[in-house]
Write a protein that holds these residues in place. Structure first.
Motif: not given
Length: 477
Positions: A125-128, A130-145
């Motif tokens: 996320l430090d491509t900008d 203002s977001a220096a030192g930040r990183m995002a982990i994007i995972r998928r979780f079930p919407r529900g049953a």
């Protein structure tokens, strides 16, 4: 004495509720017995499935994959038994039933592989500044049953396409098979019960149709995955606008012979076979055959020859290609549509006869533009020939349909393939073969009246889950 098949509820096989016989569509003999859930059992099935979410969501990739591995190995060990059950309850010729079992095995095997690589994404996320030192982990979780509803025409593999991605994605699922063909799904439940999945991770049970609207509306099942008729599918989607609904519905798939294509013998054989396999009860079975006017007469003769040679009759006969349709109502409808087309001016080139629930493979020509055999989904062994002048005309005919599932184009011209991929309003374009081709790992589904969402293991896993972002702060990147 027929075998009794039980539900899979809370990890256990059991029977209960009103019993009913499952009969062979070809000869009417009883081939097994199943049970409808009682009202109390329906509540238990929903509750145990929904309650399993924390446990299934927390399963490691290794545990999900191990369960899927165990299921496909179990299917392999009992492949002949499953093929016999599919053929008996569905009327599907044994040659096609064996093919369905092989695909079911492949579906669970692919799901095990997808479970192992269902990892998510990492974004800097430090491509900008203002977001220096930040990183995002994007995972998928079930919407529900998940509530999975499967049809009669592929009583094992279309069940697998609901259950396998749900396990791989960590989503518990309540699977309701078609009451006409529930035995394959219930038999699969015996294999699933032997895995180490948490109780309630997979529930397989037959809810009476009169109670299904309540089950569909139940908020504890926020995802609905339906494969079946257009009418029921859109009714479900309209009834639960706040749920995530995927629909794999019908089609009237076209096969196009392109002007450049010269192996008409091959094309005729493929179209004859895959317009009539499963007695035409496949949503991507060939229905409309679009042929250049210059090649029309010769191809029509070839196609009639190939169709007339297909052996029909007892699905237990290993040489039979075309068996019965599912019930009398289906046979009545198909017979009526053929008669209606002929009364409207269509030429009956071969077939059209009926013996019980078996409709002789049929080829029609010169049907009126508004004939049901062209505009609706026949879901029976009926092919309709249509001449065209230019390939643009053929593409317009495909797009004029309110369905948009798959199309097959017999061509060797790469530019035709690219143009078709861009211009045709369908979910899939198959080059050099019939529209009936499907690899179980690929995205599969349609547009317009053919549905929303995609099956295929990874595609269904995406449908059953949603992205969740984790932002890490203060990192020295």
């Amino acid at each position: 004495m027929s075998t009794t098949y039980g539900h899979l509820i809370a990890g256990k096989i059991r029977t209960g509720g009103d019993a009913f016989d499952v009969t062979n569509p070809y000869d009417g003999r009883v081939v097994g017995q199943a049970h409808y859930l009682t009202e109390a059992e329906t509540e238990e099935a929903i509750a145990t499935t929904a309650a399993a979410l924390p446990a299934t969501r927390a399963l490691s990739a290794a545990a999900r994959a191990a369960a899927l591995d165990a299921i496909y190995h179990g299917l392999e060990a009992r492949a002949d038994e499953f093929a016999e059950v599919i053929s008996a309850e569905n009327g599907k010729p044994i040659m096609w039933a064996k093919g369905e079992v092989a695909r079911g095995i492949s579906t669970f095997r692919w799901a095990a592989e997808e479970a192992r690589r269902f990892s998510g994404d990492l974004q800097r996320l430090d491509t900008d500044s203002s977001a220096a030192g930040r990183m995002a982990i994007i995972r998928r979780f079930p919407r529900g049953a998940v509530l999975g509803i499967s049809p009669f025409n592929f009583p094992l593999n279309l069940v697998a396409h609901k259950i396998a991605p749900a396990i791989a994605a960590g989503a518990p699922i309540l699977l309701k098979p078609a009451p006409k063909t529930p035995l394959s799904a219930l038999l699969l439940g015996e294999i699933i019960a032997e895995t180490d999945l948490p109780p309630g991770a997979v529930t397989i049970a037959i809810v009476p149709d009169a109670r299904m609207s309540e089950v569909v509306a139940d908020p504890r099942l926020p995802v609905v995955s339906f494969t079946g008729s257009e009418r029921v599918g859109w009714m479900i989607k309209g009834a639960v606008p706040n749920k995530h609904v995927t629909l794999e519905l019908g089609g009237n798939a076209a096969a196009i012979i392109a002007p450049d294509y010269d192996d008409l013998e091959w094309a005729a054989q493929r179209i004859a076979t895959f317009g009539n396999y499963q007695a035409g009860q496949s949503c991507i079975g060939v229905q409309r055959v679009l042929v250049p006017r210059s090649a029309y007469d010769g191809f029509a003769a070839l196609l009639v020859e190939k169709v007339a040679a297909l052996k029909t009759g007892d699905p237990a006969d290993p040489e039979v290609v075309v068996g019965p349709v599912i019930d009398d109502a289906a046979a009545d409808r198909i017979e009526g549509w053929i008669s209606e087309a002929v009364a409207g001016g269509a030429d009956l080139l071969t077939g059209g006869e009926r013996d019980g629930r078996t409709i002789a493979p049929t080829v029609l020509a010169n049907a009126a533009d508004d004939a049901k055999v062209l505009t609706e989904e026949v879901f029976g062994p009926v092919l309709t020939l249509v001449p065209y002048d230019t390939l643009d005309d053929a593409f317009e005919l495909v797009n004029a349909s309110r369905f948009g599932l798959q199309v097959g184009i017999f061509t060797r011209d790469l530019q035709v393939a690219y143009t078709a991929h861009r211009e045709l309003e369908v979910g899939g374009v198959v080059i050099g073969d019939v529209p009936s081709f499907r690899a179980d790992q690929m995205p599969y589904g349609g547009v317009k009246a053919s549905g929303v969402g995609r099956e295929g293991l990874r595609s269904a896993m995406d449908d059953f889950t949603e992205e969740r972002v984790l932002v890490l702060t203060g990192l020295d990147l």
